[in-house]
Design a protein around this motif. Sequence first.
Motif, PDB file in Angstrom:
ATOM      1  N   LEU A  94       0.819  -1.213   0.000  1.00 49.99           N
ATOM      2  CA  LEU A  94       0.000   0.000   0.000  1.00 49.99           C
ATOM      3  C   LEU A  94       0.851   1.261   0.000  1.00 49.99           C
ATOM      4  CD1 LEU A  94      -2.806  -1.033   2.513  1.00 49.99           C
ATOM      5  CD2 LEU A  94      -3.054  -0.690   0.052  1.00 49.99           C
ATOM      6  N   THR A  95       2.041   1.199   0.591  1.00 50.23           N
ATOM      7  CA  THR A  95       2.906   2.376   0.656  1.00 50.23           C
ATOM      8  C   THR A  95       3.927   2.413  -0.465  1.00 50.23           C
ATOM      9  OG1 THR A  95       4.446   1.232   2.148  1.00 50.23           O
ATOM     10  CG2 THR A  95       2.677   2.519   3.159  1.00 50.23           C
ATOM     11  N   GLY A  96       4.080   1.285  -1.183  1.00 52.91           N
ATOM     12  CA  GLY A  96       5.107   1.212  -2.215  1.00 52.91           C
ATOM     13  C   GLY A  96       6.477   0.943  -1.662  1.00 52.91           C
ATOM     14  N   GLU A  98      -4.063   7.301  13.883  1.00 52.37           N
ATOM     15  CA  GLU A  98      -3.926   6.388  15.031  1.00 52.37           C
ATOM     16  C   GLU A  98      -5.030   5.341  15.053  1.00 52.37           C
ATOM     17  OE1 GLU A  98      -1.718   5.696  17.500  1.00 52.37           O
ATOM     18  OE2 GLU A  98      -0.448   6.879  16.168  1.00 52.37           O
ATOM     19  N   ARG A  99      -6.178   5.637  14.436  1.00 56.73           N
ATOM     20  CA  ARG A  99      -7.279   4.669  14.404  1.00 56.73           C
ATOM     21  C   ARG A  99      -7.021   3.530  13.419  1.00 56.73           C
ATOM     22  NH1 ARG A  99     -12.493   8.642  13.405  1.00 56.73           N
ATOM     23  NH2 ARG A  99     -11.940  10.303  14.877  1.00 56.73           N
ATOM     24  N   PHE A 100      -6.161   3.793  12.442  1.00 58.01           N
ATOM     25  CA  PHE A 100      -5.981   2.823  11.366  1.00 58.01           C
ATOM     26  C   PHE A 100      -5.187   1.608  11.845  1.00 58.01           C
ATOM     27  CE2 PHE A 100      -6.007   6.495   8.077  1.00 58.01           C
ATOM     28  CZ  PHE A 100      -7.385   6.487   8.067  1.00 58.01           C
ATOM     29  N   ASP A 101      -5.578   0.432  11.361  1.00 56.19           N
ATOM     30  CA  ASP A 101      -4.737  -0.747  11.558  1.00 56.19           C
ATOM     31  C   ASP A 101      -3.440  -0.601  10.767  1.00 56.19           C
ATOM     32  OD1 ASP A 101      -6.559  -2.089  13.209  1.00 56.19           O
ATOM     33  OD2 ASP A 101      -7.663  -2.891  11.498  1.00 56.19           O
ATOM     34  N   TYR A 102      -3.528   0.091   9.631  1.00 62.52           N
ATOM     35  CA  TYR A 102      -2.369   0.246   8.744  1.00 62.52           C
ATOM     36  C   TYR A 102      -1.824   1.666   8.867  1.00 62.52           C
ATOM     37  CZ  TYR A 102      -2.967  -4.282   6.516  1.00 62.52           C
ATOM     38  OH  TYR A 102      -3.025  -5.629   6.278  1.00 62.52           O
ATOM     39  N   LYS A 103      -1.171   1.953   9.988  1.00 61.93           N
ATOM     40  CA  LYS A 103      -0.667   3.302  10.222  1.00 61.93           C
ATOM     41  C   LYS A 103       0.428   3.666   9.227  1.00 61.93           C
ATOM     42  CE  LYS A 103      -1.750   3.240  15.162  1.00 61.93           C
ATOM     43  NZ  LYS A 103      -2.507   1.970  15.069  1.00 61.93           N
ATOM     44  N   GLU A 104       1.168   2.653   8.738  1.00 58.95           N
ATOM     45  CA  GLU A 104       2.255   2.919   7.788  1.00 58.95           C
ATOM     46  C   GLU A 104       1.715   3.606   6.536  1.00 58.95           C
ATOM     47  OE1 GLU A 104       1.178   0.018   8.882  1.00 58.95           O
ATOM     48  OE2 GLU A 104       2.790  -1.392   9.366  1.00 58.95           O
ATOM     49  N   ALA A 105       0.514   3.229   6.140  1.00 57.57           N
ATOM     50  CA  ALA A 105      -0.106   3.794   4.935  1.00 57.57           C
ATOM     51  C   ALA A 105      -1.162   4.827   5.295  1.00 57.57           C
ATOM     52  CB  ALA A 105      -0.726   2.669   4.103  1.00 57.57           C
ATOM     53  N   GLY A 106      -1.110   5.345   6.524  1.00 61.37           N
ATOM     54  CA  GLY A 106      -2.155   6.238   7.026  1.00 61.37           C
ATOM     55  C   GLY A 106      -2.440   7.446   6.153  1.00 61.37           C
ATOM     56  N   GLU A 165      -3.426   2.209  -8.230  1.00 60.59           N
ATOM     57  CA  GLU A 165      -2.317   1.341  -8.599  1.00 60.59           C
ATOM     58  C   GLU A 165      -1.282   1.364  -7.485  1.00 60.59           C
ATOM     59  OE1 GLU A 165      -0.453   1.659 -12.357  1.00 60.59           O
ATOM     60  OE2 GLU A 165      -2.321   1.828 -13.489  1.00 60.59           O
ATOM     61  N   TYR A 166      -0.869   0.157  -7.066  1.00 58.87           N
ATOM     62  CA  TYR A 166       0.182   0.016  -6.065  1.00 58.87           C
ATOM     63  C   TYR A 166       1.232  -0.920  -6.641  1.00 58.87           C
ATOM     64  CZ  TYR A 166      -4.106   0.847  -3.372  1.00 58.87           C
ATOM     65  OH  TYR A 166      -5.312   1.302  -2.927  1.00 58.87           O
ATOM     66  N   GLY A 167       2.411  -0.878  -6.106  1.00 62.20           N
ATOM     67  CA  GLY A 167       3.421  -1.844  -6.523  1.00 62.20           C
ATOM     68  C   GLY A 167       4.611  -1.772  -5.594  1.00 62.20           C
ATOM     69  N   LEU A 168       5.125  -2.951  -5.230  1.00 65.88           N
ATOM     70  CA  LEU A 168       6.273  -2.997  -4.337  1.00 65.88           C
ATOM     71  C   LEU A 168       7.475  -2.333  -5.017  1.00 65.88           C
ATOM     72  CD1 LEU A 168       6.728  -4.206  -1.511  1.00 65.88           C
ATOM     73  CD2 LEU A 168       7.852  -6.122  -2.637  1.00 65.88           C
ATOM     74  N   GLY A 192     -20.569  10.386 -22.062  1.00 66.35           N
ATOM     75  CA  GLY A 192     -20.363  11.773 -22.453  1.00 66.35           C
ATOM     76  C   GLY A 192     -18.974  12.251 -22.080  1.00 66.35           C
ATOM     77  N   ASP A 193     -18.837  13.561 -21.874  1.00 66.03           N
ATOM     78  CA  ASP A 193     -17.560  14.174 -21.521  1.00 66.03           C
ATOM     79  C   ASP A 193     -17.123  13.703 -20.132  1.00 66.03           C
ATOM     80  OD1 ASP A 193     -15.322  15.793 -21.551  1.00 66.03           O
ATOM     81  OD2 ASP A 193     -16.403  17.586 -20.887  1.00 66.03           O
ATOM     82  N   VAL A 194     -15.865  13.281 -19.991  1.00 64.43           N
ATOM     83  CA  VAL A 194     -15.345  12.770 -18.729  1.00 64.43           C
ATOM     84  C   VAL A 194     -14.103  13.563 -18.339  1.00 64.43           C
ATOM     85  CG1 VAL A 194     -14.381  10.768 -17.523  1.00 64.43           C
ATOM     86  CG2 VAL A 194     -16.251  10.447 -19.166  1.00 64.43           C
ATOM     87  N   GLN A 195     -14.110  14.090 -17.124  1.00 66.66           N
ATOM     88  CA  GLN A 195     -12.935  14.753 -16.560  1.00 66.66           C
ATOM     89  C   GLN A 195     -11.998  13.672 -16.022  1.00 66.66           C
ATOM     90  OE1 GLN A 195     -13.864  17.194 -13.178  1.00 66.66           O
ATOM     91  NE2 GLN A 195     -11.779  17.993 -12.948  1.00 66.66           N
ATOM     92  N   ARG A 196     -10.729  13.719 -16.426  1.00 62.93           N
ATOM     93  CA  ARG A 196      -9.760  12.705 -16.025  1.00 62.93           C
ATOM     94  C   ARG A 196      -8.618  13.372 -15.266  1.00 62.93           C
ATOM     95  NH1 ARG A 196     -11.827  11.105 -20.965  1.00 62.93           N
ATOM     96  NH2 ARG A 196     -12.679   8.978 -20.960  1.00 62.93           N
ATOM     97  N   VAL A 197      -8.380  12.876 -14.055  1.00 65.10           N
ATOM     98  CA  VAL A 197      -7.396  13.488 -13.160  1.00 65.10           C
ATOM     99  C   VAL A 197      -6.509  12.396 -12.573  1.00 65.10           C
ATOM    100  CG1 VAL A 197      -7.071  14.907 -11.097  1.00 65.10           C
ATOM    101  CG2 VAL A 197      -9.121  15.225 -12.522  1.00 65.10           C
ATOM    102  N   VAL A 198      -5.186  12.634 -12.542  1.00 63.82           N
ATOM    103  CA  VAL A 198      -4.295  11.702 -11.845  1.00 63.82           C
ATOM    104  C   VAL A 198      -3.709  12.392 -10.621  1.00 63.82           C
ATOM    105  CG1 VAL A 198      -3.731  10.413 -13.941  1.00 63.82           C
ATOM    106  CG2 VAL A 198      -2.219  12.242 -13.168  1.00 63.82           C
ATOM    107  N   LEU A 199      -3.543  11.608  -9.566  1.00 62.21           N
ATOM    108  CA  LEU A 199      -2.864  12.051  -8.362  1.00 62.21           C
ATOM    109  C   LEU A 199      -1.793  11.026  -8.022  1.00 62.21           C
ATOM    110  CD1 LEU A 199      -6.127  12.761  -7.900  1.00 62.21           C
ATOM    111  CD2 LEU A 199      -5.213  13.749  -5.798  1.00 62.21           C
ATOM    112  N   GLU A 200      -0.599  11.524  -7.761  1.00 65.11           N
ATOM    113  CA  GLU A 200       0.468  10.637  -7.303  1.00 65.11           C
ATOM    114  C   GLU A 200       0.794  10.983  -5.859  1.00 65.11           C
ATOM    115  OE1 GLU A 200       4.947   9.841  -8.662  1.00 65.11           O
ATOM    116  OE2 GLU A 200       3.362   9.097  -9.972  1.00 65.11           O
ATOM    117  N   LEU A 201       0.767   9.961  -4.999  1.00 66.43           N
ATOM    118  CA  LEU A 201       0.968  10.144  -3.567  1.00 66.43           C
ATOM    119  C   LEU A 201       2.333   9.604  -3.182  1.00 66.43           C
ATOM    120  CD1 LEU A 201      -2.095  10.358  -4.035  1.00 66.43           C
ATOM    121  CD2 LEU A 201      -2.446   8.984  -1.999  1.00 66.43           C
ATOM    122  N   LYS A 202       3.143  10.458  -2.524  1.00 66.41           N
ATOM    123  CA  LYS A 202       4.486  10.039  -2.117  1.00 66.41           C
ATOM    124  C   LYS A 202       4.735  10.452  -0.663  1.00 66.41           C
ATOM    125  CE  LYS A 202       7.988  10.366  -4.974  1.00 66.41           C
ATOM    126  NZ  LYS A 202       8.228   8.984  -5.469  1.00 66.41           N
TER     127      LYS A 202
END
Length: 532
Positions: free
Chosen positions: A317-319, A405-413, A435-438, A459-469
């Motif tokens: 989940l964190t890459g 702090e509530r998350f089980d997966y704090k590493e990917a919080g 998309e995830y990948g080790l 019809g018309d579709v708005q397409r947006v990418v976000l990259e999280l690091k």
Amino acid sequence: MKRHFNTTGPVIPEQHYCVDPMTRLDWEDVQYLIGAGKFFVLHAPRQTGKTSTLLTMMDVLNQSDEYQCLYINVEPAQAARDDVSAGMLTIVNNLVEGAAIRLKETRLRDWRETIWRNSGPHGAFSALLSRWAQESDKPIVLMIDEVDALVGDTLISLLRQLREGYIGRPGIPFPHSVILCGVRDVRDYRIHTKHHEIITGGSAFNVKAASLRMVGFNRAEIETLYAQHTAETGQAFEPMVFDALWEDTHGQPWLINAIGHELTWKDKTARDRSTPITLERYRAARERLIYSRSTHLAQLADKLREPRVHRIMAALLTGDENLSGIPVDDLEYVNDLGLVEIRPQIRISNRIYQEIIPRELTWVEQSSITHQQAWYLTPQRHIDMPKLLSAFQQFFRENAEAWIERFDYKEAGPQLLLQAFLQRIINGGGRINREYGLGRKRTDLFIEWPVDEEKGFYGDVQRVVLELKILRKSLETTLLEGVEQTAGYADQCGADEAYLIIFDRRLNVDWDDKIWQRQEQWQTRSIGAWGM
């Protein structure tokens, strides 16, 4: 009623579209192991078709007139927990009644009471099998399903009775071959006794000759399955549906049947069989299935809480590329559960699981976020991404520490919290693809938002990418790498807008320094960079 896509219980060919269960395993290998009198394991992820395959194998073996083959399911004994007497009595009764119903072999009913009284819970199952083998005029093949559903000392007792029976042959009569079936290989059983010992299944059942793992459908089998619907109803599927279906499921049988059911029955307009199943109908059915949180998908999410699963999934989940120190058995266990594929490289098994996992991990948080979709729509009904990201920046600043702090997966919080926020806004109108990948050291999100409510994705579709690091190097190095990666992902998706989100998790840095926004340029593409 005509045949339909099956999502519950074993396949009944007269009622269900199906792939021939006898093609799901290498039948030549199975015949060899049975013929050689081996005890072996058949395992596969839940709802892969194990039970259907075992029942078909039982029928084939009995029809060959060479063996007397019986299938039993011992899952009901799970309720006994560590009450060995109650658990083993349930298993003995399943054996006795299974033989009577499936094979018309009623003699076990006559032997049951005496053998239970003389041998007790730690010996009655083995003694009953021995008596049956002694009286049978054919070698017995016993298939025991859901073995790994058993708990503690009940499981130990069953495995040890089978082992002792195997070792006692040929002097003491016993079944010729036994097949243990479950989600996990017997090596992965971690059995906690009432005396707080941990015993592995491999030590309690060290007579296993082989472990056979059932895999999902291949691409041709998927198309064959759906072609049965077309042949019986005349309803056609667009060829592109199968491309998407393969990437979304990677052959997981329950998912394939569940989507088929959504497409051809839950969508009431498609009950008119002259209606072709288009790619957009498919995508809508896929989203409904994901949002349904069905039993199969809930069981999947439940496994994420297991410590053996946690570290591997958190790395994906964190890459993060660091899996050093994780036992090979744990990696194989997560693979056996069907959560990951390990070849050609480790990855979450399919695109639907990629969607399900972050949604399930943040379900409560999604429900708690009060932001509304309408706040972020322009008069032209586009998502105002700068406004949305600015609002999340403030939300993250105010809530990150308490919520993560509530998350089980704090590493990917941080990544999970942003996805929960986006899910709250986008869900019900658009789509978020993940998309995830080790080793990628990033999470890529692709948002598709229909601008015209009536035309939807046609019809018309708005397409947006976000990259999280996550900020692991200097800010300038992270920006340089991230901008190039974001531009590449945007080009790959054909996106109109691209944003790079950098989370700074350093504790000694003030929030005023973590929160920033700037525009970056990569070749001809402008990219919004946001610090949090």
